[in-house]
Write an enzyme that holds these catalytic residues in place. Structure first.
Site, short mmCIF file in Angstrom:
data_model
loop_
_atom_site.label_atom_id
_atom_site.label_comp_id
_atom_site.label_asym_id
_atom_site.label_seq_id
_atom_site.Cartn_x
_atom_site.Cartn_y
_atom_site.Cartn_z
N ASP A 11 0.88 -1.17 0.00
CA ASP A 11 0.00 0.00 0.00
C ASP A 11 0.91 1.22 0.00
OD1 ASP A 11 -2.19 -1.61 0.14
OD2 ASP A 11 -2.47 -1.40 2.30
N ASP A 130 -14.07 -3.79 -1.98
CA ASP A 130 -13.95 -3.54 -0.54
C ASP A 130 -15.31 -3.84 0.06
OD1 ASP A 130 -11.35 -2.73 -0.86
OD2 ASP A 130 -11.78 -0.58 -0.79
#
Lengths: 251, 218
Positions: A11, A130
């Protein structure tokens, strides 16, 4: 015989690898190029770069980073974060990515999936979902897990498949960064309903969780961040453990 | 020796370019027929659909020159779709025609999970130049929904087999100057780089009916 893929996820925010809990409280976790090189040498099966700063702040992705990494690392690279058009996809592929992950932009404009699949092939498109539980079922969220779209995750997964995505990256926002284990119910539900590969993400905190994600959750691949970045385990250790549990891995 | 890499607008050829750069081998992108004048070898890394690739190649006037290249015994390596296009037909695009230099067809996996994505082993069915210096049955990275039909597993040009959900199919082919791999050597770590290096090191001489498989070209 196909093996299960272990995919370290970097990330990235402003050129650095970060990791948060439930998409918040970001902490510095290392230099992306260094980490990428290390994971490659340790036997990572793919690498994923997610520009997590991209969606809320409307920035571009981590292409410079990918360009650098692609010159010396010869395993598949996926880039996500801030990809909103087929033009963005083209730029990511030109930088050296093999696949692009799309999340918010696909929910805003589902045709982006079919356009991308048509132009670059389904194998290029990873639909990142998500998913968070709310009331009665899991819903697809956008903007780094902050906004519930009201679209059930399973419906979205099936729609994405019909539109031509090559695989699904399923991230549990309830488990992200908690290290409490994957949301196995969510994983099972999605992976049993679609015919494309599903990558499990969010919540793995120990080796048992990884095995569960594959054997119980039926994931085809696992995406890992904190466990590796904070050196709680290594890729060779993970593969050795999974092999003992009867999971096929690349040695 | 310069290796041409076909750029038809669709494939992800940058990883092949990166691999050749890493191996310090001169590479040139082939965007039109003129680009093919100063190359000695040709790599076609194809992804996407069979028909789209054929159409894009035709639009760029590359289809016939590539076919002529192959038919005139010059070194060709097809990767993924670049291998599938060696055959005339694919069930992916019944109307389209590939180069048709190998007989057989390409069909869709009858499997629960499609595409096949990930690392799988290749079992070499005979000794060959491509797999020299590779140990045993190495892992390569695969990413595809269509494959050369199982029936071709016993074809004389089948070089290596892979197995996915019970389907055993040709994952590597070789006939004289023509080589093809279904997997992505440019994405298969050190093993993949070695395979590419083997192919780049091959002097391009065709040895037909060779008995000694340690010879180049076999």
């Amino acid at each position: 015989m196909l093996t299960v893929r272990i995919i370290p996820c970097l990330d990235v925010d402003n050129g650095q690898v970060v990791k948060g809990t439930r998409f918040k409280e970001l902490k510095y976790a290392g230099d992306p190029v260094e980490l990428a090189r290390q994971y490659y040498l340790e036997g990572a099966d793919e690498l994923t770069f997610l520009d997590i700063g991209a969606s809320p702040r409307e920035e571009v992705t981590v292409l410079d980073l990918v360009r650098k990494v692609a010159r010396e690392i010869f395993i598949p690279l996926t880039v996500g974060g801030g990809i909103r058009s087929t033009e963005d996809m083209r730029k990511a592929l030109e930088a050296g990515a093999d696949k692009v992950a799309i999340c918010t932009a696909a929910l805003n404009n589902p045709d982006l999936i079919s356009q991308g699949a048509h132009r670059f092939g389904s194998q290029c498109i990873v639909l990142s979902i998500d998913a968070g539980f709310s009331g009665d079922c899991w819903y697809a969220y956008t903007h780094g897990g902050r906004k519930n779209t009201g679209k059930p995750a399973i419906e979205w997964a099936l729609e994405g498949q019909a539109l031509g995505t090559g695989e699904i990256l399923l991230n549990s926002i309830d488990r992200d960064g908690t290290q409490d284990g994957y949301d196995l119910e969510l994983l099972k539900e999605i992976s049993s309903r679609v015919s494309i590969p599903v990558i499990a993400s969010g919540g793995a905190g120990k080796l048992e969780h990884l095995a569960e994600g594959i054997t119980v959750g039926k994931a085809d691949a696992i995406l890992l961040a904190s466990l590796l970045h904070y050196k709680q385990t290594t890729i060779p250790e993970i593969k050795e453990y999974l092999e003992k549990k009867g999971v096929r891995v690349r040695c | 020796m310069t290796t041409g890499i076909i750029d038809y607008g669709g494939g992800n050829l940058y990883s092949v370019v990166n691999a050749l750069n890493y191996l310090e081998r001169p590479a040139q992108l082939i965007k039109n027929p003129e680009d093919m004048q100063n190359i000695q070898k040709l790599i076609f890394p194809g992804v996407g659909s069979f028909a789209a690739a054929v159409n894009d190649l035709k639009k760029r006037e590359l289809f016939k020159p590539i076919q002529a290249w192959i038919e005139s015994n010059r070194p060709y390596l097809g990767i993924c779709l670049g291998m599938q296009l060696l055959f005339a037909r694919s069930s992916e695009s019944p109307e389209a025609r590939g180069f048709g230099v190998l007989s057989g067809r390409v069909e869709k996996f009858r499997a629960k999970r499609i595409p096949q994505i990930g690392w799988n082993r290749v079992k070499w069915v005979r000794e060959n130049y491509l797999s020299s210096r590779l140990q045993g049955e190495p892992f390569f990275y695969f990413l595809h929904s269509y494959h050369v039909s199982e029936e071709q597993g016993s074809a004389p040009w089948t070089l290596g087999l892979a197995e996915y959900e019970g389907i055993t199919y040709p994952a590597a082919v070789h006939l004289e100057n023509i080589w093809g791999v279904q997997f992505h050597p440019e994405k298969s770590g050190q093993v993949g780089l070695q395979l590419l290096k083997n192919w780049l090191d091959w002097d391009g001489d065709i040895v037909v009916n060779c008995k000694n498989y340690s010879l180049p070209g076999c």
